[in-house]
Design a protein around this motif. Structure first.
Motif, PDB file in Angstrom:
ATOM      1  N   ALA A  14       0.835  -1.201   0.000  1.00 31.18           N
ATOM      2  CA  ALA A  14       0.000   0.000   0.000  1.00 31.18           C
ATOM      3  C   ALA A  14       0.871   1.253   0.000  1.00 31.18           C
ATOM      4  CB  ALA A  14      -0.926  -0.007   1.208  1.00 31.18           C
ATOM      5  N   ARG A  15       1.903   1.259   0.820  1.00 33.56           N
ATOM      6  CA  ARG A  15       2.783   2.421   0.885  1.00 33.56           C
ATOM      7  C   ARG A  15       3.472   2.658  -0.456  1.00 33.56           C
ATOM      8  NH1 ARG A  15       6.476   0.968   5.855  1.00 33.56           N
ATOM      9  NH2 ARG A  15       7.576   2.872   5.197  1.00 33.56           N
ATOM     10  N   ALA A  16       3.890   1.572  -1.112  1.00 34.74           N
ATOM     11  CA  ALA A  16       4.537   1.705  -2.420  1.00 34.74           C
ATOM     12  C   ALA A  16       3.569   2.269  -3.452  1.00 34.74           C
ATOM     13  CB  ALA A  16       5.074   0.346  -2.873  1.00 34.74           C
ATOM     14  N   ARG A  17       2.338   1.806  -3.446  1.00 37.37           N
ATOM     15  CA  ARG A  17       1.341   2.328  -4.397  1.00 37.37           C
ATOM     16  C   ARG A  17       1.101   3.819  -4.150  1.00 37.37           C
ATOM     17  NH1 ARG A  17      -1.274  -1.440  -7.468  1.00 37.37           N
ATOM     18  NH2 ARG A  17      -1.206  -3.619  -6.776  1.00 37.37           N
ATOM     19  N   ASN A  18       0.934   4.180  -2.897  1.00 34.94           N
ATOM     20  CA  ASN A  18       0.675   5.585  -2.587  1.00 34.94           C
ATOM     21  C   ASN A  18       1.872   6.465  -2.936  1.00 34.94           C
ATOM     22  OD1 ASN A  18      -1.850   4.843  -1.564  1.00 34.94           O
ATOM     23  ND2 ASN A  18      -1.089   4.656   0.535  1.00 34.94           N
ATOM     24  N   GLN A  19       3.073   5.983  -2.649  1.00 32.73           N
ATOM     25  CA  GLN A  19       4.268   6.744  -2.982  1.00 32.73           C
ATOM     26  C   GLN A  19       4.340   6.995  -4.491  1.00 32.73           C
ATOM     27  OE1 GLN A  19       7.900   8.667  -2.105  1.00 32.73           O
ATOM     28  NE2 GLN A  19       6.606   7.653  -0.590  1.00 32.73           N
ATOM     29  N   LEU A  20       4.076   5.961  -5.264  1.00 36.81           N
ATOM     30  CA  LEU A  20       4.109   6.083  -6.718  1.00 36.81           C
ATOM     31  C   LEU A  20       3.034   7.054  -7.199  1.00 36.81           C
ATOM     32  CD1 LEU A  20       5.101   5.283  -9.512  1.00 36.81           C
ATOM     33  CD2 LEU A  20       3.666   3.211  -9.351  1.00 36.81           C
ATOM     34  N   LEU A  21       1.849   6.928  -6.661  1.00 35.37           N
ATOM     35  CA  LEU A  21       0.745   7.811  -7.048  1.00 35.37           C
ATOM     36  C   LEU A  21       1.101   9.270  -6.797  1.00 35.37           C
ATOM     37  CD1 LEU A  21      -2.269   8.251  -7.846  1.00 35.37           C
ATOM     38  CD2 LEU A  21      -2.797   7.991  -5.410  1.00 35.37           C
ATOM     39  N   ASP A  24      -8.985  13.515  -4.623  1.00 26.23           N
ATOM     40  CA  ASP A  24      -9.909  13.799  -3.520  1.00 26.23           C
ATOM     41  C   ASP A  24      -9.590  13.010  -2.258  1.00 26.23           C
ATOM     42  OD1 ASP A  24     -11.300  15.590  -5.082  1.00 26.23           O
ATOM     43  OD2 ASP A  24     -12.881  14.191  -5.637  1.00 26.23           O
ATOM     44  N   GLY A  25      -8.553  12.140  -2.327  1.00 27.51           N
ATOM     45  CA  GLY A  25      -8.117  11.461  -1.116  1.00 27.51           C
ATOM     46  C   GLY A  25      -8.195   9.948  -1.135  1.00 27.51           C
ATOM     47  N   LEU A  26      -8.602   9.348  -2.253  1.00 29.54           N
ATOM     48  CA  LEU A  26      -8.708   7.893  -2.319  1.00 29.54           C
ATOM     49  C   LEU A  26      -7.323   7.277  -2.484  1.00 29.54           C
ATOM     50  CD1 LEU A  26     -10.423   5.354  -2.409  1.00 29.54           C
ATOM     51  CD2 LEU A  26     -10.799   5.765  -4.858  1.00 29.54           C
ATOM     52  N   ILE A  27      -6.898   6.517  -1.493  1.00 25.74           N
ATOM     53  CA  ILE A  27      -5.572   5.898  -1.491  1.00 25.74           C
ATOM     54  C   ILE A  27      -5.705   4.418  -1.167  1.00 25.74           C
ATOM     55  CG2 ILE A  27      -4.423   8.043  -0.824  1.00 25.74           C
ATOM     56  CD1 ILE A  27      -4.187   6.741   2.048  1.00 25.74           C
ATOM     57  N   PHE A  28      -4.568   3.769  -0.984  1.00 29.59           N
ATOM     58  CA  PHE A  28      -4.506   2.366  -0.581  1.00 29.59           C
ATOM     59  C   PHE A  28      -4.114   2.334   0.897  1.00 29.59           C
ATOM     60  CE2 PHE A  28      -3.757   2.658  -5.073  1.00 29.59           C
ATOM     61  CZ  PHE A  28      -4.513   1.620  -5.603  1.00 29.59           C
ATOM     62  N   PRO A  40      -2.530   1.670   4.257  1.00 28.83           N
ATOM     63  CA  PRO A  40      -1.467   0.782   4.728  1.00 28.83           C
ATOM     64  C   PRO A  40      -1.735   0.231   6.124  1.00 28.83           C
ATOM     65  CG  PRO A  40      -0.799   3.051   5.004  1.00 28.83           C
ATOM     66  CD  PRO A  40      -2.171   3.091   4.384  1.00 28.83           C
ATOM     67  N   PHE A  41      -2.973   0.331   6.550  1.00 30.81           N
ATOM     68  CA  PHE A  41      -3.396  -0.117   7.883  1.00 30.81           C
ATOM     69  C   PHE A  41      -4.827  -0.629   7.733  1.00 30.81           C
ATOM     70  CE2 PHE A  41      -3.805   4.451   7.239  1.00 30.81           C
ATOM     71  CZ  PHE A  41      -5.192   4.589   7.268  1.00 30.81           C
ATOM     72  N   PRO A  42      -5.313  -1.450   8.652  1.00 31.94           N
ATOM     73  CA  PRO A  42      -6.705  -1.913   8.560  1.00 31.94           C
ATOM     74  C   PRO A  42      -7.676  -0.737   8.579  1.00 31.94           C
ATOM     75  CG  PRO A  42      -5.473  -3.291  10.087  1.00 31.94           C
ATOM     76  CD  PRO A  42      -4.581  -2.120   9.755  1.00 31.94           C
ATOM     77  N   TYR A  43      -8.523  -0.681   7.568  1.00 26.83           N
ATOM     78  CA  TYR A  43      -9.409   0.461   7.382  1.00 26.83           C
ATOM     79  C   TYR A  43     -10.861  -0.020   7.256  1.00 26.83           C
ATOM     80  CZ  TYR A  43     -11.894   4.253   5.074  1.00 26.83           C
ATOM     81  OH  TYR A  43     -12.821   5.209   4.770  1.00 26.83           O
ATOM     82  N   GLY A  44     -11.804   0.830   7.690  1.00 30.35           N
ATOM     83  CA  GLY A  44     -13.208   0.609   7.383  1.00 30.35           C
ATOM     84  C   GLY A  44     -13.992  -0.140   8.428  1.00 30.35           C
ATOM     85  N   VAL A  45     -13.591  -0.042   9.682  1.00 29.21           N
ATOM     86  CA  VAL A  45     -14.262  -0.803  10.750  1.00 29.21           C
ATOM     87  C   VAL A  45     -15.761  -0.513  10.786  1.00 29.21           C
ATOM     88  CG1 VAL A  45     -14.383  -1.141  13.246  1.00 29.21           C
ATOM     89  CG2 VAL A  45     -12.152  -0.986  12.121  1.00 29.21           C
ATOM     90  N   MET A  73      -7.115  -3.838   4.100  1.00 31.12           N
ATOM     91  CA  MET A  73      -5.885  -3.119   3.777  1.00 31.12           C
ATOM     92  C   MET A  73      -5.630  -3.106   2.278  1.00 31.12           C
ATOM     93  SD  MET A  73      -3.259  -4.480   6.754  1.00 31.12           S
ATOM     94  CE  MET A  73      -1.925  -3.443   6.189  1.00 31.12           C
ATOM     95  N   GLU A  74      -4.752  -2.259   1.871  1.00 35.64           N
ATOM     96  CA  GLU A  74      -4.233  -2.133   0.512  1.00 35.64           C
ATOM     97  C   GLU A  74      -5.370  -2.074  -0.504  1.00 35.64           C
ATOM     98  OE1 GLU A  74      -1.664  -3.636  -3.006  1.00 35.64           O
ATOM     99  OE2 GLU A  74      -2.522  -5.159  -1.710  1.00 35.64           O
ATOM    100  N   THR A  75      -5.384  -2.907  -1.544  1.00 34.25           N
ATOM    101  CA  THR A  75      -6.414  -2.769  -2.575  1.00 34.25           C
ATOM    102  C   THR A  75      -7.812  -3.042  -2.024  1.00 34.25           C
ATOM    103  OG1 THR A  75      -6.068  -5.060  -3.313  1.00 34.25           O
ATOM    104  CG2 THR A  75      -4.842  -3.332  -4.463  1.00 34.25           C
TER     105      THR A  75
END
Length: 264
Positions: free
Chosen positions: A110-117, A207-211, A213-218, A235-237
């Protein structure tokens, strides 16, 4: 980072601009095929940009990528190559899908995808996430994905035509259904997505949509009630899909539009 200095020429109205983004690791053996597939992609060069991030490889991937830059620059108006290491290496003898490494592995992906983006996106209209080990896809894949009118759309990644779903991160019904369960349907709503190939409206990223890098969406009812590896959240995708839902953007999958992944 190496990047061509000039901005891409303006695209014709019939061709929106697309940024192809590929994070990779230990992918030297796939770069030839990856470049060849981009070469046959039916999209004007002036409307195509390319960003590739290499991290933590031990097979000379970065050197091979730099060697391939001239060929890539012939296909895309702008090419950005990013080197970003995270110090992560899967222990010898441990497969990449081993449960004990998944939380850390997915976090770094996830961090790699966001860094690239963040480092590659400029004024493009769309982002096409494309894994380096996708070994076949239709030359008109971009036109077909864009023709759906969806803001986030995912083709069906398999290992062999008509075979089982490979990218099982693309799911709905709390991960109890993947694209193979909807063959014969033109499109299906997804709650989570994979990253083998994923077309995203670029403004959603802005607008803020990323991957995550932590558990999201509880708080989102579409996550798995309890993830088997790290508990609550995605996480991630998969976390990307849940975050898109939280932003009011629906992810879609196309069961009949197949791309092919390398055998592992």
């Amino acid at each position: 980072m190496q990047a061509s200095p000039a901005p891409p020429p303006a695209c014709e109205a019939t061709y929106p601009s697309v940024l192809v983004l590929t994070p990779l690791k230990n992918a030297a053996s796939h770069l030839g095929r990856y470049t060849a597939l981009l070469g046959r992609l039916e999209w004007p060069r002036e409307c195509l940009s390319l960003g590739i991030l290499e991290s933590d490889s031990t097979d000379g991937s970065w050197d091979r990528l730099c060697e391939a830059e001239p060929a890539l620059a012939q296909r895309a108006a702008r090419v950005a190559l990013v080197k970003r290491d995270y110090g992560f290496r899967i222990p010898d003898g441990v497969p990449r899908w081993a449960p004990e490494i998944q939380q850390l592995r997915r976090s770094i992906l996830a961090r790699a995808r966001n860094q690239l983006l963040f480092r590659a996106l400029r004024e493009e209209d769309w982002v096409l996430w494309l894994d380096v080990d996708v070994v076949d896809y239709p030359a008109d894949i971009l036109s077909r994905l864009l023709a759906t009118g969806f803001q986030i759309v995912h083709p069906h990644c398999v290992r062999e035509p008509g075979g089982p779903t490979f990218d099982r991160n693309a799911w709905c019904r709390h991960a109890n259904a993947t694209l193979e369960d909807f063959r014969g349907r033109e499109a299906v709503r997804l709650d989570a997505v994979g990253g083998t190939m994923l077309l995203v409206k670029a403004d959603l990223h802005r607008d803020g949509l990323i991957f995550p890098p932590f558990p999201y969406g509880v708080a989102n009812p579409r996550i798995r009630p309890h993830h088997p590896l790290w508990g609550q959240g995605e996480m991630e995708t998969e976390g990307f899909g849940i975050m898109a839902l939280d932003m009011g953007a629906q992810c879609w999958g196309l069961p009949g539009l197949e791309i092919r992944h390398a055998d592992e």
